[in-house]
Design a protein around this motif. Sequence first.
Motif, PDB file in Angstrom:
ATOM      1  N   ARG A 158       1.105  -6.419  26.183  1.00  0.00           N
ATOM      2  CA  ARG A 158       1.776  -5.112  26.045  1.00  0.00           C
ATOM      3  C   ARG A 158       0.863  -4.091  25.373  1.00  0.00           C
ATOM      4  N   TRP A 159       0.106  -4.517  24.376  1.00  0.00           N
ATOM      5  CA  TRP A 159      -0.825  -3.617  23.684  1.00  0.00           C
ATOM      6  C   TRP A 159      -1.926  -3.165  24.635  1.00  0.00           C
ATOM      7  N   ILE A 160      -2.466  -4.087  25.407  1.00  0.00           N
ATOM      8  CA  ILE A 160      -3.485  -3.731  26.400  1.00  0.00           C
ATOM      9  C   ILE A 160      -2.893  -2.730  27.385  1.00  0.00           C
ATOM     10  N   GLY A 161      -1.661  -2.986  27.834  1.00  0.00           N
ATOM     11  CA  GLY A 161      -0.992  -2.066  28.758  1.00  0.00           C
ATOM     12  C   GLY A 161      -0.803  -0.686  28.157  1.00  0.00           C
ATOM     13  N   GLU A 162      -0.464  -0.655  26.875  1.00  0.00           N
ATOM     14  CA  GLU A 162      -0.305   0.637  26.184  1.00  0.00           C
ATOM     15  C   GLU A 162      -1.629   1.403  26.166  1.00  0.00           C
ATOM     16  N   LEU A 163      -2.696   0.710  25.812  1.00  0.00           N
ATOM     17  CA  LEU A 163      -4.012   1.355  25.759  1.00  0.00           C
ATOM     18  C   LEU A 163      -4.480   1.777  27.149  1.00  0.00           C
ATOM     19  N   ARG A 164      -4.234   0.935  28.164  1.00  0.00           N
ATOM     20  CA  ARG A 164      -4.589   1.301  29.538  1.00  0.00           C
ATOM     21  C   ARG A 164      -3.789   2.533  29.960  1.00  0.00           C
ATOM     22  N   GLY A 165      -2.513   2.574  29.564  1.00  0.00           N
ATOM     23  CA  GLY A 165      -1.671   3.719  29.883  1.00  0.00           C
ATOM     24  C   GLY A 165      -2.139   5.009  29.231  1.00  0.00           C
ATOM     25  N   LEU A 166      -2.890   4.874  28.158  1.00  0.00           N
ATOM     26  CA  LEU A 166      -3.463   6.047  27.478  1.00  0.00           C
ATOM     27  C   LEU A 166      -4.834   6.420  28.050  1.00  0.00           C
ATOM     28  N   GLY A 167      -5.271   5.672  29.064  1.00  0.00           N
ATOM     29  CA  GLY A 167      -6.508   6.026  29.745  1.00  0.00           C
ATOM     30  C   GLY A 167      -7.737   5.238  29.323  1.00  0.00           C
ATOM     31  N   LEU A 168      -7.584   4.265  28.437  1.00  0.00           N
ATOM     32  CA  LEU A 168      -8.743   3.468  28.050  1.00  0.00           C
ATOM     33  C   LEU A 168      -9.073   2.482  29.162  1.00  0.00           C
ATOM     34  N   THR A 169     -10.351   2.220  29.330  1.00  0.00           N
ATOM     35  CA  THR A 169     -10.781   1.245  30.317  1.00  0.00           C
ATOM     36  C   THR A 169     -10.706  -0.147  29.703  1.00  0.00           C
ATOM     37  N   VAL A 170     -10.723  -1.158  30.546  1.00  0.00           N
ATOM     38  CA  VAL A 170     -10.740  -2.529  30.049  1.00  0.00           C
ATOM     39  C   VAL A 170     -12.010  -2.753  29.231  1.00  0.00           C
ATOM     40  N   ALA A 171     -13.116  -2.169  29.662  1.00  0.00           N
ATOM     41  CA  ALA A 171     -14.375  -2.301  28.915  1.00  0.00           C
ATOM     42  C   ALA A 171     -14.245  -1.694  27.516  1.00  0.00           C
ATOM     43  N   GLU A 172     -13.587  -0.554  27.406  1.00  0.00           N
ATOM     44  CA  GLU A 172     -13.393   0.072  26.093  1.00  0.00           C
ATOM     45  C   GLU A 172     -12.488  -0.779  25.209  1.00  0.00           C
ATOM     46  N   ILE A 173     -11.446  -1.340  25.792  1.00  0.00           N
ATOM     47  CA  ILE A 173     -10.545  -2.198  25.022  1.00  0.00           C
ATOM     48  C   ILE A 173     -11.301  -3.440  24.557  1.00  0.00           C
ATOM     49  N   HIS A 174     -12.127  -3.986  25.423  1.00  0.00           N
ATOM     50  CA  HIS A 174     -12.938  -5.150  25.061  1.00  0.00           C
ATOM     51  C   HIS A 174     -13.887  -4.799  23.916  1.00  0.00           C
ATOM     52  N   GLU A 175     -14.518  -3.639  24.002  1.00  0.00           N
ATOM     53  CA  GLU A 175     -15.428  -3.185  22.940  1.00  0.00           C
ATOM     54  C   GLU A 175     -14.684  -3.044  21.609  1.00  0.00           C
ATOM     55  N   LEU A 176     -13.513  -2.434  21.641  1.00  0.00           N
ATOM     56  CA  LEU A 176     -12.711  -2.284  20.427  1.00  0.00           C
ATOM     57  C   LEU A 176     -12.332  -3.643  19.840  1.00  0.00           C
ATOM     58  N   THR A 177     -11.899  -4.534  20.706  1.00  0.00           N
ATOM     59  CA  THR A 177     -11.486  -5.862  20.261  1.00  0.00           C
ATOM     60  C   THR A 177     -12.656  -6.622  19.662  1.00  0.00           C
ATOM     61  N   THR A 178     -13.792  -6.568  20.334  1.00  0.00           N
ATOM     62  CA  THR A 178     -14.981  -7.267  19.849  1.00  0.00           C
ATOM     63  C   THR A 178     -15.396  -6.733  18.493  1.00  0.00           C
ATOM     64  N   THR A 179     -15.426  -5.426  18.360  1.00  0.00           N
ATOM     65  CA  THR A 179     -15.798  -4.806  17.090  1.00  0.00           C
ATOM     66  C   THR A 179     -14.843  -5.232  15.987  1.00  0.00           C
ATOM     67  N   TYR A 180     -13.557  -5.222  16.280  1.00  0.00           N
ATOM     68  CA  TYR A 180     -12.550  -5.604  15.290  1.00  0.00           C
ATOM     69  C   TYR A 180     -12.705  -7.073  14.891  1.00  0.00           C
ATOM     70  N   LEU A 181     -12.871  -7.933  15.891  1.00  0.00           N
ATOM     71  CA  LEU A 181     -12.942  -9.365  15.618  1.00  0.00           C
ATOM     72  C   LEU A 181     -14.236  -9.776  14.921  1.00  0.00           C
ATOM     73  N   GLU A 182     -15.296  -9.005  15.134  1.00  0.00           N
ATOM     74  CA  GLU A 182     -16.563  -9.326  14.479  1.00  0.00           C
ATOM     75  C   GLU A 182     -16.597  -8.841  13.038  1.00  0.00           C
ATOM     76  N   HIS A 183     -15.533  -8.187  12.606  1.00  0.00           N
ATOM     77  CA  HIS A 183     -15.418  -7.695  11.225  1.00  0.00           C
ATOM     78  C   HIS A 183     -16.680  -6.944  10.805  1.00  0.00           C
ATOM     79  N   THR A 184     -17.063  -5.986  11.620  1.00  0.00           N
ATOM     80  CA  THR A 184     -18.284  -5.232  11.351  1.00  0.00           C
ATOM     81  C   THR A 184     -18.108  -4.262  10.185  1.00  0.00           C
ATOM     82  N   GLY A 185     -16.938  -4.242   9.610  1.00  0.00           N
ATOM     83  CA  GLY A 185     -16.692  -3.319   8.507  1.00  0.00           C
ATOM     84  C   GLY A 185     -16.231  -1.956   8.986  1.00  0.00           C
ATOM     85  N   ARG A 186     -16.267  -1.758  10.277  1.00  0.00           N
ATOM     86  CA  ARG A 186     -15.835  -0.474  10.831  1.00  0.00           C
ATOM     87  C   ARG A 186     -14.326  -0.517  11.029  1.00  0.00           C
TER      88      ARG A 186
END
Length: 147
Positions: A56-84
Amino acid sequence: MNGKQTRPMTVGELSQRTGVTVKTLREYTDLGLIYTLGRSPANYRLFTADALWCVRWIGELRGLGLTVAEIHELTTTYLEHTGRPFGPALAERLEAARERLRARIAAAEQTLNRIDTFEKTHRAELADAGGSAACWADDPRGCGVRS
């Protein structure tokens, strides 16, 4: 969740519950956007109820115009705890989506203007129900006639 353990879902069940195709769910899983519990003895991917929230969250973000690649980038950044922090990163992606949408709107407006111009230029030909008017294409041989 509510502390109540539910039985795992197969990818087909997750698809039925979310309305997302099995193919897309497999793509999301392969990208690491949805986690599985592993596989059943019959080799089906198994998901917890948390997968419903993820889809559902992915669907929400896709509905806002984000690409799957952008969602993947956000998820990766979050999961890697880059401090950002996640919020500003999401805000940047939303702005990029907004700009893409503005560009598509501008392109659509240009197409509408070309349609208007074409109709004004060829008003007589477009209104000629008898089909006797000359072709509006600048072809001295006529429409579709090959010599």
